[in-house]
Write an enzyme that holds these catalytic residues in place. Structure first.
Site, PDB file in Angstrom:
ATOM      1  CG  LEU A 141     -25.064  97.046  20.812  1.00 24.05           C
ATOM      2  CD1 LEU A 141     -24.843  95.545  20.768  1.00 24.05           C
ATOM      3  CD2 LEU A 141     -26.374  97.368  21.534  1.00 24.05           C
ATOM      4  NE  ARG A 142     -23.012 104.768  23.252  1.00 21.33           N
ATOM      5  CZ  ARG A 142     -22.777 105.393  22.114  1.00 21.33           C
ATOM      6  NH1 ARG A 142     -21.959 104.845  21.220  1.00 21.33           N
ATOM      7  NH2 ARG A 142     -23.340 106.548  21.850  1.00 21.33           N
ATOM      8  CG  ASN A 148     -19.341 103.629  17.600  1.00 25.01           C
ATOM      9  OD1 ASN A 148     -19.996 102.591  17.538  1.00 25.01           O
ATOM     10  ND2 ASN A 148     -19.885 104.786  17.875  1.00 25.01           N
ATOM     11  CG  HIS A 166     -27.514 107.750   9.413  1.00 23.62           C
ATOM     12  ND1 HIS A 166     -27.101 107.470  10.691  1.00 23.62           N
ATOM     13  CD2 HIS A 166     -26.428 108.228   8.758  1.00 23.62           C
ATOM     14  CE1 HIS A 166     -25.825 107.774  10.799  1.00 23.62           C
ATOM     15  NE2 HIS A 166     -25.402 108.237   9.648  1.00 23.62           N
ATOM     16  CG  ASP A 187     -28.675 106.255  13.307  1.00 22.51           C
ATOM     17  OD1 ASP A 187     -27.610 105.666  13.579  1.00 22.51           O
ATOM     18  OD2 ASP A 187     -28.716 107.334  12.704  1.00 22.51           O
ATOM     19  CG  PHE A 218     -23.922 114.711  16.999  1.00 22.75           C
ATOM     20  CD1 PHE A 218     -24.764 115.530  16.277  1.00 22.75           C
ATOM     21  CD2 PHE A 218     -22.592 115.101  17.169  1.00 22.75           C
ATOM     22  CE1 PHE A 218     -24.301 116.719  15.718  1.00 22.75           C
ATOM     23  CE2 PHE A 218     -22.123 116.278  16.622  1.00 22.75           C
ATOM     24  CZ  PHE A 218     -22.981 117.091  15.899  1.00 22.75           C
ATOM     25  N   GLY A 219     -27.111 112.121  18.649  1.00 22.50           N
ATOM     26  CA  GLY A 219     -27.775 110.818  18.572  1.00 22.50           C
ATOM     27  C   GLY A 219     -28.930 110.631  19.520  1.00 22.50           C
TER      28      GLY A 219
END
Lengths: 319, 438
Positions: free
Chosen positions: B76-77, B107, B245, B318, B336-337
């Site tokens: 989550l941001r 993060n 993952h 993910d 990434f992601g």
């Protein structure tokens, strides 16, 4: 002088992003057109008006002397307006992305943009955002198509052919876009490619692109027609790929001793700029009988003129 | 939905359902009754003689009714990077995907290495009232990989388990202490297994494609070596460790072996790793730039096999939101992601549609298995539990279109992919929070 429809060569691509995907006839077309410019470039009057009214932007995100000069001369000799833009890393750090830059330049209606960028794939990304033709002047470790073409033209002029030749590419294959473009081109034209480097500088599975891999220079150079040396690209190396320059030169630097394994008339090439005493001995590099290094530079202008010609050949006439 | 006149109670009857409860192995026609926030009754005979007056009726029309999905790995941001996603926007995305509980990585900015941030996330999620959000706490302060965060206190304030998120705990001594100290309280450590000295500067799986594209490799060994090391450290400390993952055949084999030796080791994977391989990168598609990178076809098949034989315990989305500015870049510079909340179910169902695994087993990886790993009271259809439910049509076909995603960030590696299986309704604490509209 206007372009005559029947001698307009047909090139079925709107950009030149790489050699991969070009057919042998398309490569031959480019080489033939370039050949026609070699003589013209040796005359006192080098100007043509084929591209009069066209605007060419050389957009270089990475430092370059010979390539940008070569593109500039090519554009000017065909009569177009040429603008050089050197975008330093620092101005990219102000936050403008390559896509922003592309859209800004596109608004100025250039006909061709030649782009060099430090990241693989960046030129393709830019080409998706503009309406003009894009020439890849080198993207990261991916491709450098005009270099491969000028190498091919140099070889063809000296050897009269490409098919059947044994070509050794030596040195920093891992970080080299020149090597990749040459592997594609030489395979397409029927030459055999050998790669010679320490194992750390051979990228994974490169043999599948069509090459035999050697770790021993004396072995790899046996009976070669062409010896292409590559510059060690220390600026792209994030860690230690070999212990020292001294050791590298000892095993992989081109000297007369090692060159003796190749055919007696083997041609020595280097895309420049050279690291003398690192990948190539100065004497070999300057040996007019063996080295085609200066001729490569000359062919560079002719090849880029050919690329500009065929890419603009598909565009509507100005006026 | 037929609302009978004069309904005053808070009872809802879900009738004509195919009840799927992986934990109990139930797959039967039947009905479920929720009362308030709780599952009041469930069974094949329930409402056989009709639904009494005063109960709201939802006719499932023969579709599947199962526990809401439990997604054990979501970025989550919020707080810190709300332009890429908020707890509300990702909550909307999650309920669209049938997810009723999700666990977020630490993060954020600030990092979830302090009780106040754990409480902030919990409070924000409660206010938003969509998918339940549980945070992981950081293993090390500031995710810097050096000093241990206050694992015990963080756990008391609600951190479910501990991870440094998208970074590996790289230092072997720090990892040893983390496993050992966490074992004091029976806490779980979750590792992103990637040896950073091997992955540094890498973009994708090394091989013919990376060489052709001129991109740098992240070797499989980066994952395998870290998995091997951490299995040893777990054995040494008696800790509990979960690998996030997994993407390589060898790492999965190592976990299979560790499990057979009785070690307290579990792992999950994410849909891209069993549905895609490195070829999805094509010509520099940055939406397919993932961490770990998409691997070879052999690795993809090993991930499927790991799910089938139970070596891989859970499937997590993910979910990694990246804004357009982070992805519309040359490949090496791109972030990434990929986002994954809305495609989690349908991509997972590929394993069922391909005949590799029965439907119940696929759902187990998405519900009771992750819930059990994290001791979450979720992922089951059981009388007395919270009514966190999902109704879905396993057969219905649709095509992923990045622009149509609810998620604020659109970076899906599945853009353009035809999928089968769609969420029709998501229910959290007895309340419908999402209903599919054609």
């Amino acid at each position: 002088m206007t372009r005559n429809a029947k001698d307009t060569p047909k090139f079925p691509h709107s950009h030149l992003l790489g050699i991969e995907g070009l057919s042998a006839p398309e490569i031959t077309l480019l080489l033939d057109r370039a050949e026609s410019y070699v003589e013209q470039n040796r005359q006192a009057d080098k100007r043509k008006t084929l591209l009069r009214g066209r605007t060419i932007i050389n957009l270089f995100f990475e430092a370059s002397t010979r390539t940008i000069t070569s593109f500039e001369l090519a554009g000017k000799r065909l009569g177009s307006d040429v603008i050089n833009m050197a975008v330093s890393a620092s101005s990219m750090q102000k936050g403008e992305t390559i896509v922003d830059t592309a859209m800004t330049l596109n608004a100025m209606h250039p006909d061709v943009i030649a782009v060099r960028h430090q990241d693989s794939g960046a030129v393709k990304l830019l080409s998706e955002k503009v309406n003009c033709a894009v020439i890849n002047a080198g993207d990261g470790k991916h491709e450098h198509p005009t270099q491969a073409l000028l190498d091919a033209l140099t070889i063809r002029r000296r050897k009269g052919k490409l098919a059947g030749l044994q070509v050794a590419i030596c040195g920093d294959i891992a970080h080299s876009r020149v090597a990749r473009s040459n592997i594609h081109l030489l395979n397409a034209m029927g030459a055999t490619v050998r790669l010679i480097a320490p194992k750390t500088l051979i990228p994974p599975d490169i043999a599948k692109m069509g090459a035999d891999v050697f770790y021993d220079m004396n072995q790899g150079l046996q009976n070669c027609d062409i010896v292409m040396m590559l510059r060690l690209q220390t600026e792209r190396m994030h860690s230690n790929f070999f212990p020292s320059i001294r050791e590298y030169f000892h095993f992989f630097g081109l000297t007369y001793d090692k060159l003796a394994n190749a055919k007696p008339d083997a041609l020595v090439m280097h895309p420049g700029p050279m690291n003398r005493g690192v990948e190539i001995d100065s004497e070999v590099a300057d040996d007019i009988g063996r080295s085609a290094i200066r001729e490569q530079v000359e062919m560079g202008v002719a090849v880029r003129m050919a690329c500009l010609e065929v890419l603009t050949g598909n565009m509507p006439e100005p006026n | 939905m037929a609302l009978k006149p004069g309904i005053s109670s808070n009872k809802v009857a879900y009738i004509n359902a195919r009840l799927l409860d992986p934990a109990s192995g139930t797959d039967t026609a039947g009905a479920l009754l929720s009362e308030g926030e709780i599952i009041a009754d469930i069974g094949p005979k329930l409402f056989n003689s009709g639904v009494p007056d005063g109960i709201q009726v939802i006719d499932c029309a023969g579709l599947c009714l199962c526990p809401g999905l439990v997604d054990m790995r979501v970025q989550l941001r919020e707080p810190g990077y709300e332009h890429q996603g908020t707890i509300a926007s990702d909550g909307e995305s999650a309920v669209t995907g049938g997810i009723t509980s999700m666990v977020c990585l630490p993060n954020t900015a600030p990092v979830i290495d302090d009780m106040s941030v754990v409480e902030f996330v919990a409070r924000r999620a409660r206010l938003v009232g969509l998918t339940k959000v549980y945070p992981y706490g950081a293993v090390t302060k500031g995710l810097a990989g050096q000093e241990l965060a206050e694992l015990g206190l963080l756990a008391q304030s609600g951190a479910l388990a501990f991870t440094d998120g998208i970074k590996a705990v790289a230092d072997a001594q720090v990892m040893r202490r983390a496993l050992s100290y966490a074992a004091t309280f029976g806490l779980l450590i979750i590792q992103h297994p990637e040896e950073p000295s091997l992955s540094a500067g890498g973009d994708m799986n090394p091989g013919e494609l990376s060489t052709r594209l001129g991109l740098s490799g992240i070797p499989r060994e980066a994952e395998i070596i870290m998995v091997e090391r951490d299995i040893r450290l777990t054995e040494m400390t008696g800790g509990r460790l979960h690998f996030a993952h997994l993407s390589t055949a060898d790492a999965i084999a190592k976990v299979r072996d560790a499990k057979s030796r009785g070690l307290n080791i579990t792992c999950d994977t994410a849909p891209p790793y069993f549905s895609l391989n490195e070829l999805s990168i094509g010509e520099y598609r940055t939406f397919a730039k993932l961490s770990p990178p998409l691997r070879s076809e052999d690795d993809r098949q090993a991930v499927v096999a790991g799910l089938c034989d139970g070596t891989i315990d859970a499937i997590a989305s993910d979910h990694t939101p990246q804004d357009e500015e982070s992805k519309r870049l040359p490949f090496a510079q791109a972030g990434f992601g990929g986002v994954g909340l809305e495609t989690l179910l349908a991509v997972s169902l590929e394993i069922y549609h391909n005949g590799k695994l029965p439907l119940l087993d696929v759902l187990k990886h998405l519900t009771s298995a992750p819930a059990d790993l994290l001791n979450l009271p979720a992922g089951r259809l059981e009388k007395g539990r919270r009514a966190d439910l999902m109704i879905f049509d396993p057969e219905r076909a649709w095509k992923v279109n990045a622009d149509d995603l609810i998620s604020k960030s659109k970076n899906t590696p599945f853009d353009g992919r035809p999928l089968q299986g769609i969420v029709m309704r998501t229910v959290i604490d007895g309340r419908t929070v999402f209903e599919y509209e054609a």
